[in-house]
Motif scaffolding. Structure first.
Motif, PDB file in Angstrom:
ATOM      1  N   GLY A 126       0.826  -1.209   0.000  1.00  0.00           N
ATOM      2  CA  GLY A 126       0.000   0.000   0.000  1.00  0.00           C
ATOM      3  C   GLY A 126       0.856   1.253   0.000  1.00  0.00           C
ATOM      4  N   GLU A 127       0.182   2.381   0.134  1.00  0.00           N
ATOM      5  CA  GLU A 127       0.858   3.679   0.069  1.00  0.00           C
ATOM      6  C   GLU A 127       1.753   3.916   1.301  1.00  0.00           C
ATOM      7  OE1 GLU A 127      -1.153   7.870  -0.376  1.00  0.00           O
ATOM      8  OE2 GLU A 127      -2.327   6.310  -1.412  1.00  0.00           O
ATOM      9  N   LEU A 128       1.270   3.449   2.456  1.00  0.00           N
ATOM     10  CA  LEU A 128       2.017   3.644   3.704  1.00  0.00           C
ATOM     11  C   LEU A 128       2.000   2.337   4.508  1.00  0.00           C
ATOM     12  CD1 LEU A 128       3.503   5.313   5.800  1.00  0.00           C
ATOM     13  CD2 LEU A 128       1.304   6.137   6.657  1.00  0.00           C
ATOM     14  N   PRO A 129       2.944   1.469   4.224  1.00  0.00           N
ATOM     15  CA  PRO A 129       2.960   0.177   4.927  1.00  0.00           C
ATOM     16  C   PRO A 129       3.176   0.367   6.434  1.00  0.00           C
ATOM     17  CG  PRO A 129       4.462   0.170   3.033  1.00  0.00           C
ATOM     18  CD  PRO A 129       4.050   1.586   3.251  1.00  0.00           C
ATOM     19  N   ILE A 130       2.336  -0.279   7.233  1.00  0.00           N
ATOM     20  CA  ILE A 130       2.454  -0.200   8.692  1.00  0.00           C
ATOM     21  C   ILE A 130       2.651  -1.603   9.258  1.00  0.00           C
ATOM     22  CG2 ILE A 130       1.185   0.287  10.834  1.00  0.00           C
ATOM     23  CD1 ILE A 130       0.034   2.750   9.520  1.00  0.00           C
ATOM     24  N   ASN A 131       3.663  -1.723  10.096  1.00  0.00           N
ATOM     25  CA  ASN A 131       4.003  -2.991  10.747  1.00  0.00           C
ATOM     26  C   ASN A 131       4.380  -4.089   9.733  1.00  0.00           C
ATOM     27  OD1 ASN A 131       3.892  -2.130  13.411  1.00  0.00           O
ATOM     28  ND2 ASN A 131       1.682  -2.387  13.512  1.00  0.00           N
ATOM     29  N   THR A 132       5.325  -3.750   8.888  1.00  0.00           N
ATOM     30  CA  THR A 132       5.846  -4.741   7.935  1.00  0.00           C
ATOM     31  C   THR A 132       6.511  -5.903   8.660  1.00  0.00           C
ATOM     32  OG1 THR A 132       7.898  -3.456   7.790  1.00  0.00           O
ATOM     33  CG2 THR A 132       6.236  -3.079   6.072  1.00  0.00           C
ATOM     34  N   SER A 133       6.931  -5.668   9.892  1.00  0.00           N
ATOM     35  CA  SER A 133       7.588  -6.726  10.683  1.00  0.00           C
ATOM     36  C   SER A 133       6.615  -7.794  11.141  1.00  0.00           C
ATOM     37  CB  SER A 133       8.215  -6.105  11.934  1.00  0.00           C
ATOM     38  OG  SER A 133       7.192  -5.692  12.836  1.00  0.00           O
ATOM     39  N   GLY A 134       5.310  -7.480  11.053  1.00  0.00           N
ATOM     40  CA  GLY A 134       4.292  -8.329  11.655  1.00  0.00           C
ATOM     41  C   GLY A 134       3.715  -7.680  12.905  1.00  0.00           C
ATOM     42  N   GLY A 135       4.391  -6.594  13.333  1.00  0.00           N
ATOM     43  CA  GLY A 135       3.899  -5.876  14.512  1.00  0.00           C
ATOM     44  C   GLY A 135       4.007  -6.723  15.773  1.00  0.00           C
ATOM     45  N   LEU A 136       3.606  -6.135  16.882  1.00  0.00           N
ATOM     46  CA  LEU A 136       3.594  -6.885  18.136  1.00  0.00           C
ATOM     47  C   LEU A 136       2.637  -8.069  18.008  1.00  0.00           C
ATOM     48  CD1 LEU A 136       4.925  -4.218  18.917  1.00  0.00           C
ATOM     49  CD2 LEU A 136       3.601  -4.221  21.020  1.00  0.00           C
ATOM     50  N   LYS A 137       1.623  -7.888  17.190  1.00  0.00           N
ATOM     51  CA  LYS A 137       0.559  -8.873  17.032  1.00  0.00           C
ATOM     52  C   LYS A 137       1.095 -10.243  16.603  1.00  0.00           C
ATOM     53  CE  LYS A 137      -3.424 -10.554  16.815  1.00  0.00           C
ATOM     54  NZ  LYS A 137      -2.709 -11.797  17.154  1.00  0.00           N
ATOM     55  N   SER A 138       1.942 -10.241  15.592  1.00  0.00           N
ATOM     56  CA  SER A 138       2.425 -11.543  15.107  1.00  0.00           C
ATOM     57  C   SER A 138       3.879 -11.787  15.514  1.00  0.00           C
ATOM     58  CB  SER A 138       2.264 -11.616  13.578  1.00  0.00           C
ATOM     59  OG  SER A 138       3.486 -11.827  12.929  1.00  0.00           O
ATOM     60  N   LYS A 139       4.640 -10.709  15.634  1.00  0.00           N
ATOM     61  CA  LYS A 139       6.065 -10.839  15.973  1.00  0.00           C
ATOM     62  C   LYS A 139       6.247 -11.197  17.436  1.00  0.00           C
ATOM     63  CE  LYS A 139       8.203  -7.012  16.077  1.00  0.00           C
ATOM     64  NZ  LYS A 139       8.629  -5.679  15.593  1.00  0.00           N
ATOM     65  N   GLY A 140       5.293 -10.727  18.280  1.00  0.00           N
ATOM     66  CA  GLY A 140       5.395 -10.923  19.714  1.00  0.00           C
ATOM     67  C   GLY A 140       5.788  -9.638  20.415  1.00  0.00           C
ATOM     68  N   HIS A 141       5.664  -9.636  21.757  1.00  0.00           N
ATOM     69  CA  HIS A 141       5.851  -8.402  22.523  1.00  0.00           C
ATOM     70  C   HIS A 141       6.625  -8.675  23.819  1.00  0.00           C
ATOM     71  CE1 HIS A 141       5.284  -4.591  24.340  1.00  0.00           C
ATOM     72  NE2 HIS A 141       4.087  -4.748  24.851  1.00  0.00           N
ATOM     73  N   PRO A 142       7.945  -8.905  23.674  1.00  0.00           N
ATOM     74  CA  PRO A 142       8.767  -8.998  24.885  1.00  0.00           C
ATOM     75  C   PRO A 142       9.040  -7.567  25.350  1.00  0.00           C
ATOM     76  CG  PRO A 142      10.010  -9.618  22.895  1.00  0.00           C
ATOM     77  CD  PRO A 142       8.727  -9.020  22.439  1.00  0.00           C
ATOM     78  N   LEU A 143       8.301  -7.116  26.310  1.00  0.00           N
ATOM     79  CA  LEU A 143       8.148  -5.697  26.680  1.00  0.00           C
ATOM     80  C   LEU A 143       9.346  -4.807  26.351  1.00  0.00           C
ATOM     81  CD1 LEU A 143       6.567  -6.558  30.137  1.00  0.00           C
ATOM     82  CD2 LEU A 143       5.328  -6.055  28.026  1.00  0.00           C
ATOM     83  N   GLY A 144      10.458  -5.011  27.051  1.00  0.00           N
ATOM     84  CA  GLY A 144      11.612  -4.135  26.861  1.00  0.00           C
ATOM     85  C   GLY A 144      12.241  -4.216  25.486  1.00  0.00           C
ATOM     86  N   ALA A 145      11.990  -5.298  24.763  1.00  0.00           N
ATOM     87  CA  ALA A 145      12.578  -5.470  23.429  1.00  0.00           C
ATOM     88  C   ALA A 145      11.770  -4.771  22.339  1.00  0.00           C
ATOM     89  CB  ALA A 145      12.696  -6.956  23.093  1.00  0.00           C
ATOM     90  N   SER A 146      10.469  -4.597  22.571  1.00  0.00           N
ATOM     91  CA  SER A 146       9.585  -4.238  21.452  1.00  0.00           C
ATOM     92  C   SER A 146       9.952  -2.930  20.763  1.00  0.00           C
ATOM     93  CB  SER A 146       8.126  -4.206  21.931  1.00  0.00           C
ATOM     94  OG  SER A 146       7.696  -5.530  22.182  1.00  0.00           O
TER      95      SER A 146
END
Lengths: 385, 385
Positions: A319-339
């Motif tokens: 798209g015009e403005l890709p957001i969370n190409t990494s997968g975001g916290l949603k799919s990549k995961g959310h190790p608090l201090g690492a995110s």
């Protein structure tokens, strides 16, 4: 003024890791130094972004241990805690250490080890960041997300499905991220039919509990090419941080993330940029609703219009403005201090053209890291030099 | 370069306080702003030095709460943790925020709430900063102190009484500190006959468990006089931080505090000063032996000679180089995150001539804040402008 460059970046596998925090941090630290071809001896400041190693592992003083483990003694060390925004705060601390002239080479490593705890135990540690009165009444972060989502859908006539489409998009992106916790696509029905957690939000509207670590290496731009060629570093062109009320219900409008507005304003001003200049962004999608709120707060879309962008595919990878190409916290995961560190890792890789199958066309990227329910936010703008 | 000024300072009563951390921090924060006649609205960076609010109170996200409580929103907030050296690390963070140009007015508040826990519980939280293997073998910080004291006395032919004289001196100084936890003199016999804790050290060789908070307000020197007259601010002329091995027994010589050597070298170099220029100092006397080690590491005395200075009265309040005029951690108390901030508070008050009955003649002061058993140290030099 000499700008601050990022000359190395790393990210460990996110997920359930059979390793303690110190090991995860050491892995990311070593890989980050190797990425820049730098020696641990040259590191003079070492910051560790971490929310709760004391609560999760009964271990404190981790930055000292890490300096020891990496062979970076006698580097100055400090733990940076800004709850789930500790990573972004670490970037700000690292930036300040270089920009102030205190440091010639600063290593930032963010990480958290959580999955050895039950979800209830981990959630309880995270909930300790809320106001005691809200906490006593059971208003955890997921329940804030449910309440806010309901309000947003009502206020802006957005369909429930638009939230689910954030999850679908980010899972699709995560499929191509070798470090992501969940490398699997989910379809709209799967999200819409998953168990209710905080109505109207369901299981697939939430990020998981994760172990992981990520690293960034900073130096003055004037010496960056002593480590890497010009096309292998990025610069922090803008950065800002801000807070909002600690008591969430005291905010004028729960659908406006004030600290993201303030911090991105500061970051844009420092960079001499505006939202239109941003080509790629990582937003803190701890809950799907947060991607809408931040995409509006940092100025990408008008208030109440963020959901339309997702519906129309504007924020897709093509798209015009890709957001969370990494997968975001949603799919990549959310190790608090690492995110927050991993968000900048993704932008850095994208700007260098090293994002593999996730690669998009970009010159300017933005990362927005959120603590609590928007209680504190750090926004960082990275650019090609 | 524009130097960094300290335009306000505060310190709450140290001791057993019937207040939670947030209240202690808010008290110090308000008093610090009032000291400079500054408004909370003008604060753009707010740092909280604190080791373990999560472990002690089950409460995290305290900096956000404090920004809220003080009326400093939307100031950027962050918690600075460097275990018992969190206060000194907070000074370094605050210095960097101003020196980097990120902040025009930074409030630092350090604090800890501990006395609602038993001594065993509190000691266990503190011991979580040691290496896991040392911890498992019961080598807590007090036992390190005992081992090191025995070595020091043997190596340098120092009498056991010289250690006790540190306690006697600092208690005498604390008598004139209205904020000190213990305002009572102790004589040599009392110290020498108190219960053994870690042979040869006895109860009066140790600092207590303490609640308390302290604050400092920083801005660029070029704008300091917008807040206070020239004779009411001080400047941070030098600051440095360093680490030593996390595993204490890996150090070449346990009587040399390497991180204090490194960090004071950096601070002297930045200030263009040397040990001989220092007129007054606050050293981290968590245990009496540490005052000897630091007084040598920062260069006041030759290695193995620190004990003689105490014996000869050199470090008394009316001596050549008064050390711990505040009463030190020994008599003033040691609320972990507050201690480094309170050290600088004392130096600031001394330089401004506002130390009341504790006043000494001085133009340059030094504060040395230690984390763990010398695992990390921050040294700060303050001067009259």
């Amino acid at each position: 003024m000499d700008r601050v460059a990022i000359i190395g970046a790393s990210m460990t596998e996110f997920g359930e890791r059979d390793a303690w925090l110190r090991e995860l941090l050491a892995q990311a630290g070593r890989e980050c130094l190797a990425d820049a071809g730098a020696s641990p001896d040259d590191v003079d400041h070492l910051y560790v972004s971490n929310m709760a190693s004391g609560e999760f592992e009964g271990q404190t003083g981790v930055p000292n241990a890490l300096a020891h483990d990496l062979g970076a003694l006698p580097a100055y060390t400090q733990r940076v805690d800004q709850t789930s925004a500790s990573g972004g705060a670490g970037i700000y601390a690292a930036w300040q250490s270089v920009a102030s002239g205190a440091s010639d080479l600063t290593l930032l490593v963010g990480g958290e080890k959580m999955t050895h705890k039950t979800t209830a135990e981990a959630t309880d540690v995270i909930a300790s960041l809320t106001h005691p009165v809200e906490y006593k009444h059971g208003v955890t972060l997921p329940s804030f997300a449910g309440l806010t989502a309901r309000r947003y859908l009502h206020e802006y006539d957005a369909p429930r499905e638009s939230l689910a489409k954030v999850a679908v998009k980010n899972h699709k992106n995560g499929l191509d991220n070798p470090h992501a916790q969940f490398r699997k696509e989910v379809d709209l029905d799967t999200v819409m039919e998953s168990p209710i957690v905080a109505d109207p939000l369901r299981l697939y509207d939430f990020c998981p509990i994760t172990d992981g670590s990520a690293g960034l290496l900073f130096c003055p731009e004037s010496v960056a090419e002593e480590y890497v060629p010009e096309d292998e570093y990025t610069v922090v062109s803008g950065i800002g941080g801000a807070t909002d009320t600690h008591v969430v219900h005291e905010r004028d409008d729960p659908t406006v993330m004030g600290a993201a507005v303030e911090s991105s304003d500061d970051a844009y001003e420092m960079a001499g940029r505006g939202p239109d200049d941003v080509d790629v962004a990582e937003l803190h999608d701890m809950f799907t609703i947060l991607e809408f709120l931040q995409s509006e707060a940092v100025g990408f879309f008008e208030q109440g219009e963020g959901w339309k962008a997702v519906e129309e595919g504007v924020t897709d990878r093509d798209g015009e403005l890709p957001i969370n190409t990494s997968g975001g916290l949603k799919s990549k995961g959310h190790p608090l201090g690492a995110s927050g560190v991993a968000q900048a890792y993704e932008i850095h890789q994208q700007l260098l053209g090293e994002a593999g199958d996730r690669q998009v066309d970009c010159e300017v990227g933005l990362a927005c890291n959120v603590g609590g329910f928007g209680n504190c936010v750090t926004t960082t703008i990275l650019e090609e030099p």
